[in-house]
Design a protein around this motif. Structure first.
Motif, PDB file in Angstrom:
ATOM      1  N   LEU A  57       6.315  -8.389 -13.407  1.00  0.00           N
ATOM      2  CA  LEU A  57       5.420  -9.518 -13.168  1.00  0.00           C
ATOM      3  C   LEU A  57       3.965  -9.157 -13.442  1.00  0.00           C
ATOM      4  O   LEU A  57       3.212  -9.957 -13.997  1.00  0.00           O
ATOM      5  N   SER A  58       3.580  -7.946 -13.069  1.00  0.00           N
ATOM      6  CA  SER A  58       2.219  -7.498 -13.355  1.00  0.00           C
ATOM      7  C   SER A  58       1.996  -7.355 -14.860  1.00  0.00           C
ATOM      8  O   SER A  58       0.933  -7.710 -15.370  1.00  0.00           O
ATOM      9  N   SER A  59       2.993  -6.862 -15.572  1.00  0.00           N
ATOM     10  CA  SER A  59       2.876  -6.726 -17.027  1.00  0.00           C
ATOM     11  C   SER A  59       2.768  -8.087 -17.703  1.00  0.00           C
ATOM     12  O   SER A  59       1.963  -8.268 -18.618  1.00  0.00           O
ATOM     13  N   VAL A  60       3.575  -9.036 -17.246  1.00  0.00           N
ATOM     14  CA  VAL A  60       3.519 -10.381 -17.827  1.00  0.00           C
ATOM     15  C   VAL A  60       2.165 -11.030 -17.539  1.00  0.00           C
ATOM     16  O   VAL A  60       1.568 -11.675 -18.412  1.00  0.00           O
ATOM     17  N   LEU A  61       1.666 -10.853 -16.320  1.00  0.00           N
ATOM     18  CA  LEU A  61       0.352 -11.386 -15.971  1.00  0.00           C
ATOM     19  C   LEU A  61      -0.732 -10.786 -16.862  1.00  0.00           C
ATOM     20  O   LEU A  61      -1.582 -11.499 -17.389  1.00  0.00           O
ATOM     21  N   GLY A  62      -0.697  -9.472 -17.034  1.00  0.00           N
ATOM     22  CA  GLY A  62      -1.677  -8.806 -17.893  1.00  0.00           C
ATOM     23  C   GLY A  62      -1.580  -9.254 -19.333  1.00  0.00           C
ATOM     24  O   GLY A  62      -2.599  -9.453 -20.004  1.00  0.00           O
ATOM     25  N   LEU A  76     -12.565 -10.151 -18.427  1.00  0.00           N
ATOM     26  CA  LEU A  76     -11.246 -10.694 -18.725  1.00  0.00           C
ATOM     27  C   LEU A  76     -10.392  -9.692 -19.493  1.00  0.00           C
ATOM     28  O   LEU A  76      -9.219  -9.487 -19.180  1.00  0.00           O
ATOM     29  N   THR A  77     -10.973  -9.042 -20.470  1.00  0.00           N
ATOM     30  CA  THR A  77     -10.231  -8.096 -21.301  1.00  0.00           C
ATOM     31  C   THR A  77      -9.808  -6.855 -20.508  1.00  0.00           C
ATOM     32  O   THR A  77      -8.628  -6.475 -20.509  1.00  0.00           O
ATOM     33  N   LEU A  78     -10.739  -6.225 -19.826  1.00  0.00           N
ATOM     34  CA  LEU A  78     -10.401  -5.013 -19.074  1.00  0.00           C
ATOM     35  C   LEU A  78      -9.528  -5.311 -17.858  1.00  0.00           C
ATOM     36  O   LEU A  78      -8.675  -4.504 -17.486  1.00  0.00           O
ATOM     37  N   GLY A  79      -9.730  -6.471 -17.252  1.00  0.00           N
ATOM     38  CA  GLY A  79      -8.856  -6.865 -16.145  1.00  0.00           C
ATOM     39  C   GLY A  79      -7.426  -7.063 -16.607  1.00  0.00           C
ATOM     40  O   GLY A  79      -6.479  -6.626 -15.948  1.00  0.00           O
ATOM     41  N   GLY A  80      -7.239  -7.722 -17.760  1.00  0.00           N
ATOM     42  CA  GLY A  80      -5.897  -7.895 -18.312  1.00  0.00           C
ATOM     43  C   GLY A  80      -5.249  -6.573 -18.679  1.00  0.00           C
ATOM     44  O   GLY A  80      -4.061  -6.361 -18.436  1.00  0.00           O
ATOM     45  N   LEU A  81      -6.027  -5.676 -19.263  1.00  0.00           N
ATOM     46  CA  LEU A  81      -5.492  -4.346 -19.581  1.00  0.00           C
ATOM     47  C   LEU A  81      -5.100  -3.576 -18.329  1.00  0.00           C
ATOM     48  O   LEU A  81      -4.101  -2.857 -18.316  1.00  0.00           O
ATOM     49  N   SER A  82      -5.865  -3.738 -17.279  1.00  0.00           N
ATOM     50  CA  SER A  82      -5.572  -3.051 -16.029  1.00  0.00           C
ATOM     51  C   SER A  82      -4.265  -3.556 -15.417  1.00  0.00           C
ATOM     52  O   SER A  82      -3.433  -2.757 -14.967  1.00  0.00           O
ATOM     53  N   TYR A  83      -4.069  -4.878 -15.405  1.00  0.00           N
ATOM     54  CA  TYR A  83      -2.797  -5.436 -14.925  1.00  0.00           C
ATOM     55  C   TYR A  83      -1.631  -4.950 -15.780  1.00  0.00           C
ATOM     56  O   TYR A  83      -0.585  -4.555 -15.268  1.00  0.00           O
ATOM     57  N   LEU A  84      -1.817  -4.990 -17.091  1.00  0.00           N
ATOM     58  CA  LEU A  84      -0.749  -4.611 -18.008  1.00  0.00           C
ATOM     59  C   LEU A  84      -0.380  -3.134 -17.864  1.00  0.00           C
ATOM     60  O   LEU A  84       0.799  -2.787 -17.751  1.00  0.00           O
ATOM     61  N   LEU A  85      -1.373  -2.268 -17.851  1.00  0.00           N
ATOM     62  CA  LEU A  85      -1.088  -0.829 -17.733  1.00  0.00           C
ATOM     63  C   LEU A  85      -0.496  -0.464 -16.378  1.00  0.00           C
ATOM     64  O   LEU A  85       0.381   0.390 -16.289  1.00  0.00           O
ATOM     65  N   GLY A  86      -0.975  -1.113 -15.322  1.00  0.00           N
ATOM     66  CA  GLY A  86      -0.398  -0.862 -14.000  1.00  0.00           C
ATOM     67  C   GLY A  86       1.062  -1.246 -13.939  1.00  0.00           C
ATOM     68  O   GLY A  86       1.898  -0.522 -13.385  1.00  0.00           O
ATOM     69  N   GLY A  87       1.408  -2.384 -14.535  1.00  0.00           N
ATOM     70  CA  GLY A  87       2.800  -2.814 -14.550  1.00  0.00           C
ATOM     71  C   GLY A  87       3.685  -1.921 -15.394  1.00  0.00           C
ATOM     72  O   GLY A  87       4.797  -1.563 -14.997  1.00  0.00           O
ATOM     73  N   VAL A  88       3.204  -1.541 -16.563  1.00  0.00           N
ATOM     74  CA  VAL A  88       4.002  -0.694 -17.451  1.00  0.00           C
ATOM     75  C   VAL A  88       4.213   0.692 -16.839  1.00  0.00           C
ATOM     76  O   VAL A  88       5.322   1.233 -16.863  1.00  0.00           O
ATOM     77  N   LEU A  89       3.158   1.266 -16.251  1.00  0.00           N
ATOM     78  CA  LEU A  89       3.311   2.582 -15.618  1.00  0.00           C
ATOM     79  C   LEU A  89       4.224   2.528 -14.406  1.00  0.00           C
ATOM     80  O   LEU A  89       4.952   3.479 -14.125  1.00  0.00           O
TER      81      LEU A  89
END
Length: 75
Positions: free
Chosen positions: A11-16, A33-46
């Motif tokens: 869910l975090s990856s999809v949100l990011g 917006l860009t760094l926040g999205g990357l942060s959500y995406l990387l947190g979910g993937v990790l």
């Protein structure tokens, strides 16, 4: 517990991903917006790769701090 980590990480990856798609509308000009999205995406993937909840927690907190510092788009 693993299923819960996969769900939260997914869910975090999809949100990011969708935040980054929205950021592409602004041509990546807004850093919050860009760094926040990357942060959500990387947190979910990790979280999915390492099966540890701390990655998604740190990703969400850092996305919140980044978006407070750099702000959201005004349009």
């Amino acid at each position: 517990m693993q299923i819960l980590l996969y769900i939260v990480g997914g869910l975090s990856s999809v949100l990011g991903f969708f935040i980054l798609v929205t950021s592409s509308k602004y041509q990546f000009r807004n850093l919050g917006l860009t760094l926040g999205g990357l942060s959500y995406l990387l947190g979910g993937v990790l979280t999915i790769l390492k099966l540890n909840l701390w990655f998604v927690i740190v990703g969400w907190i850092s996305a919140f701090v980044i978006r407070k510092i750099y702000g959201d788009p005004t349009r």
